[in-house]
Design a protein around this motif. Structure first.
Motif, mmCIF file in Angstrom:
data_model
loop_
_atom_site.group_PDB
_atom_site.id
_atom_site.type_symbol
_atom_site.label_atom_id
_atom_site.label_comp_id
_atom_site.label_asym_id
_atom_site.label_seq_id
_atom_site.Cartn_x
_atom_site.Cartn_y
_atom_site.Cartn_z
ATOM 1 N N UNK A 326 0.857 -1.194 0.000
ATOM 2 C CA UNK A 326 0.000 0.000 0.000
ATOM 3 C C UNK A 326 0.890 1.240 0.000
ATOM 4 N N UNK A 327 0.654 2.109 -0.962
ATOM 5 C CA UNK A 327 1.547 3.258 -1.112
ATOM 6 C C UNK A 327 0.756 4.554 -1.255
ATOM 7 N N UNK A 328 1.381 5.641 -0.814
ATOM 8 C CA UNK A 328 0.833 6.986 -1.020
ATOM 9 C C UNK A 328 1.849 7.783 -1.824
ATOM 10 N N UNK A 329 1.386 8.313 -2.944
ATOM 11 C CA UNK A 329 2.212 9.200 -3.778
ATOM 12 C C UNK A 329 1.619 10.600 -3.692
ATOM 13 N N UNK A 330 2.471 11.633 -3.611
ATOM 14 C CA UNK A 330 1.972 13.008 -3.494
ATOM 15 C C UNK A 330 2.770 13.932 -4.395
ATOM 16 N N UNK A 331 2.073 14.937 -4.871
ATOM 17 C CA UNK A 331 2.717 15.886 -5.786
ATOM 18 C C UNK A 331 2.222 17.296 -5.493
ATOM 19 N N UNK A 332 3.133 18.216 -5.295
ATOM 20 C CA UNK A 332 2.740 19.610 -5.054
ATOM 21 C C UNK A 332 2.324 20.266 -6.363
ATOM 22 N N UNK A 333 1.194 20.963 -6.338
ATOM 23 C CA UNK A 333 0.706 21.639 -7.542
ATOM 24 C C UNK A 333 0.907 23.149 -7.429
ATOM 25 N N UNK A 334 0.776 23.792 -8.552
ATOM 26 C CA UNK A 334 1.070 25.222 -8.660
ATOM 27 C C UNK A 334 0.239 26.084 -7.717
ATOM 28 N N UNK A 335 -1.016 25.680 -7.444
ATOM 29 C CA UNK A 335 -1.890 26.513 -6.601
ATOM 30 C C UNK A 335 -1.751 26.179 -5.124
ATOM 31 N N UNK A 336 -0.747 25.404 -4.768
ATOM 32 C CA UNK A 336 -0.526 25.072 -3.355
ATOM 33 C C UNK A 336 -1.241 23.812 -2.913
ATOM 34 N N UNK A 337 -2.137 23.289 -3.783
ATOM 35 C CA UNK A 337 -2.813 22.037 -3.420
ATOM 36 C C UNK A 337 -1.885 20.849 -3.702
ATOM 37 N N UNK A 338 -2.368 19.661 -3.372
ATOM 38 C CA UNK A 338 -1.573 18.448 -3.609
ATOM 39 C C UNK A 338 -2.395 17.475 -4.449
ATOM 40 N N UNK A 339 -1.745 16.816 -5.372
ATOM 41 C CA UNK A 339 -2.348 15.635 -5.997
ATOM 42 C C UNK A 339 -1.871 14.438 -5.189
ATOM 43 N N UNK A 340 -2.782 13.500 -4.953
ATOM 44 C CA UNK A 340 -2.440 12.334 -4.139
ATOM 45 C C UNK A 340 -2.957 11.079 -4.833
ATOM 46 N N UNK A 341 -2.108 10.074 -4.941
ATOM 47 C CA UNK A 341 -2.554 8.778 -5.468
ATOM 48 C C UNK A 341 -2.372 7.732 -4.373
ATOM 49 N N UNK A 342 -3.474 7.076 -4.032
ATOM 50 C CA UNK A 342 -3.432 5.963 -3.084
ATOM 51 C C UNK A 342 -3.366 4.699 -3.936
ATOM 52 N N UNK A 343 -2.282 3.959 -3.799
ATOM 53 C CA UNK A 343 -2.035 2.807 -4.689
ATOM 54 C C UNK A 343 -2.089 1.512 -3.895
ATOM 55 N N UNK A 344 -2.840 0.561 -4.415
ATOM 56 C CA UNK A 344 -2.926 -0.762 -3.794
ATOM 57 C C UNK A 344 -2.342 -1.799 -4.755
ATOM 58 N N UNK A 345 -1.130 -2.255 -4.454
ATOM 59 C CA UNK A 345 -0.448 -3.215 -5.340
ATOM 60 C C UNK A 345 -0.857 -4.650 -5.019
ATOM 61 N N UNK A 346 -1.625 -4.846 -3.958
ATOM 62 C CA UNK A 346 -1.886 -6.209 -3.480
ATOM 63 C C UNK A 346 -3.044 -6.855 -4.242
ATOM 64 N N UNK A 347 -3.274 -8.128 -3.943
ATOM 65 C CA UNK A 347 -4.317 -8.846 -4.673
ATOM 66 C C UNK A 347 -5.668 -8.806 -3.968
ATOM 67 N N UNK A 348 -5.797 -7.982 -2.916
ATOM 68 C CA UNK A 348 -7.097 -7.820 -2.244
ATOM 69 C C UNK A 348 -7.351 -6.339 -2.008
ATOM 70 N N UNK A 349 -8.631 -5.945 -1.960
ATOM 71 C CA UNK A 349 -8.975 -4.555 -1.671
ATOM 72 C C UNK A 349 -8.429 -4.146 -0.306
ATOM 73 N N UNK A 350 -8.151 -2.870 -0.093
ATOM 74 C CA UNK A 350 -7.588 -2.430 1.193
ATOM 75 C C UNK A 350 -7.857 -0.948 1.392
ATOM 76 N N UNK A 351 -7.843 -0.539 2.670
ATOM 77 C CA UNK A 351 -7.976 0.896 2.950
ATOM 78 C C UNK A 351 -6.579 1.525 2.949
ATOM 79 N N UNK A 352 -6.464 2.676 2.288
ATOM 80 C CA UNK A 352 -5.173 3.388 2.245
ATOM 81 C C UNK A 352 -5.434 4.818 2.703
ATOM 82 N N UNK A 353 -4.512 5.351 3.549
ATOM 83 C CA UNK A 353 -4.686 6.707 4.089
ATOM 84 C C UNK A 353 -3.515 7.601 3.717
ATOM 85 N N UNK A 354 -3.850 8.861 3.394
ATOM 86 C CA UNK A 354 -2.810 9.875 3.212
ATOM 87 C C UNK A 354 -2.907 10.835 4.389
ATOM 88 N N UNK A 355 -1.852 10.900 5.195
ATOM 89 C CA UNK A 355 -1.819 11.845 6.324
ATOM 90 C C UNK A 355 -1.376 13.213 5.816
#
Ligand code: GLA
Length: 401
Positions: A326-355
């Motif tokens: 389970x991974x969290x990817x983050x990217x700073x955007x021009x307007x100060x917001x963030x793009x966030x991708x919650x990635x689940x590489x596993x073979x079952x559904x899962x909850x992923x959190x970005x702090x």
């Protein structure tokens, strides 16, 4: 008096010529690709099976499918358009596959408001054994400019003892001397760490890995035993640590997209496309645009995800958390917001959190979260955002204070 006049005129001409010749070669390249290039390339789907007819129809399809409206502009012919050199050393296009020559192809692409890309190699031969550019860099650059080429992908096969940095500096100088603004795509597979010198030599993008293959994960050796073709996640893992080298005009290139080529599920292709956007990667589609299922077209033309890729700040995203699969990817955007991708590489559904802390925000901050695949405002959140993520899937959001 007359002698002095002639002396000063001659000196003036000399100084102008010297200053022209010594102009910074990277000046042209630094105005190009201010956001990651977007387009299409023939290799992933068609390999050597390229022709004028196919390229024309692909350019038509780029317009008709809505890809052009979504921001795709380069139509790039990869290896195998070239067959030989003539007695003057000029590169010769395959007369059977490109019967009207390359300028006609470029003119057609330009007539649709698109741009024309071509492929060559820094060594004696291309990877498919066609004539390479070594020793013909300036001659080829003049030829490409005359054909209206806007983008050159320059490969690294059959280069024996060549120095990579010097070879790519040489082709950039040749392209610039043609007077045409041509994007330079360094395709050296990361072997000599092009992220360390690619910007300095005027490269606009550089491959960071060996070739992508149309599968979710894993690596395979090539038939000759060398390493490797890479599943999508193997490519992603090789981007970790490279973010600081990318920026407007010079991008890490994790290779062309496989979206729509059939080796992954639609969910996996959504993850592939999302991660490329998080990585500020060039978005070079590699599928048959003439024949796309609506689901595939919707992935490639998702304007909200594309806006993340094309964010003008040009800051590449990073993996900010990894808990096993389970991974969290983050990217700073021009307007100060963030793009966030919650990635689940596993073979079952899962909850992923970005702090918020992982995003560089204070914990108490209240921020609006928008889902970029559902096109839905999810409300305001404090401290973190959690979502249940399907197996081999992503949830991609923006977090805006
Ligand atoms: C290399 C490149 C590929 C493609 C082929 C063409 O493998 O990395 O992207 O251009 O050559 O032969």
């Amino acid at each position: 008096m007359k002698t002095r006049f002639v002396f000063f005129v001659t000196l003036g001409v000399f100084v102008s010529v010297v200053s022209l010749l010594s102009q910074d070669n990277s000046a042209i390249s630094s105005t190009l690709a201010l956001t990651p290039p977007m387009g299409w390339n023939s290799w992933n789907k068609f390999a050597c099976n390229v022709s004028e007819e196919m390229i024309r129809s692909m350019a038509d399809a780029m317009v008709k499918s809505g890809m052009k409206d979504a921001g795709y502009e380069y139509v790039n012919i990869d290896d195998c358009w070239q067959v030989s050199r003539d007695s003057n050393g000029n590169i010769v296009a395959d007369p059977l596959r490109f019967p009207h020559g390359m300028k006609v192809v470029g003119d057609y692409i330009h007539s649709l408001g698109l741009k024309f890309g071509i492929y060559s190699d820094a060594g004696l031969k291309t990877c498919a054994g066609r004539p390479g550019g070594l020793g013909h860099e300036y001659q080829d650059a003049i030829q490409y400019a005359a054909w209206g080429v806007d983008y050159l992908k320059y490969d690294w096969c059959n280069t024996t003892t060549q120095d990579a940095k010097a070879s790519y500096a040489n082709i950039r100088a040749a392209l610039d001397s043609s007077g045409r603004a041509i994007v330079l795509s360094i395709c050296e597979w990361g072997t000599a760490k092009p992220w360390l010198w690619g910007k300095e030599v005027g490269g606009n993008l550089w491959r960071t890995t060996g070739d992508i293959s149309d599968k979710w994960a894993g690596q395979n050796k090539w038939p000759d035993g060398s390493c490797c073709s890479n599943g999508m996640l193997a490519i992603v893992d090789q981007q970790v640590g490279l973010a600081s080298y990318a920026g407007p005009g010079h991008w890490n290139d994790p290779d062309m997209l496989e979206v729509g080529n059939g080796g992954m599920t639609d969910a996996e292709y959504r993850a592939h496309f999302s991660l490329w956007a998080m990585l500020a990667a060039p978005l070079i589609a590699g599928n048959d645009l003439r024949d796309m299922r609506p689901e595939i077209r919707d992935i490639l033309t998702n304007k909200e995800v594309i806006a993340v890729d094309q964010d003008p700040l040009g800051r590449e995203g990073e993996r900010v958390r990894k808990n096993g699969d389970l991974e969290v990817w983050a990217r700073q955007l021009n307007d100060g917001s963030r793009a966030v991708a919650l990635l689940n590489r596993s073979s079952a559904g899962a909850e992923v959190s970005a702090n918020w802390e992982d995003l560089g925000y204070p914990e108490h901050l209240r921020a609006s979260v928008r889902d970029l695949w559902q096109h839905d405002d999810l409300g305001k959140f404090s401290g973190k955002f959690s979502a249940s993520v399907a197996s081999h899937g992503v949830v991609m959001v923006t977090v805006t204070p």
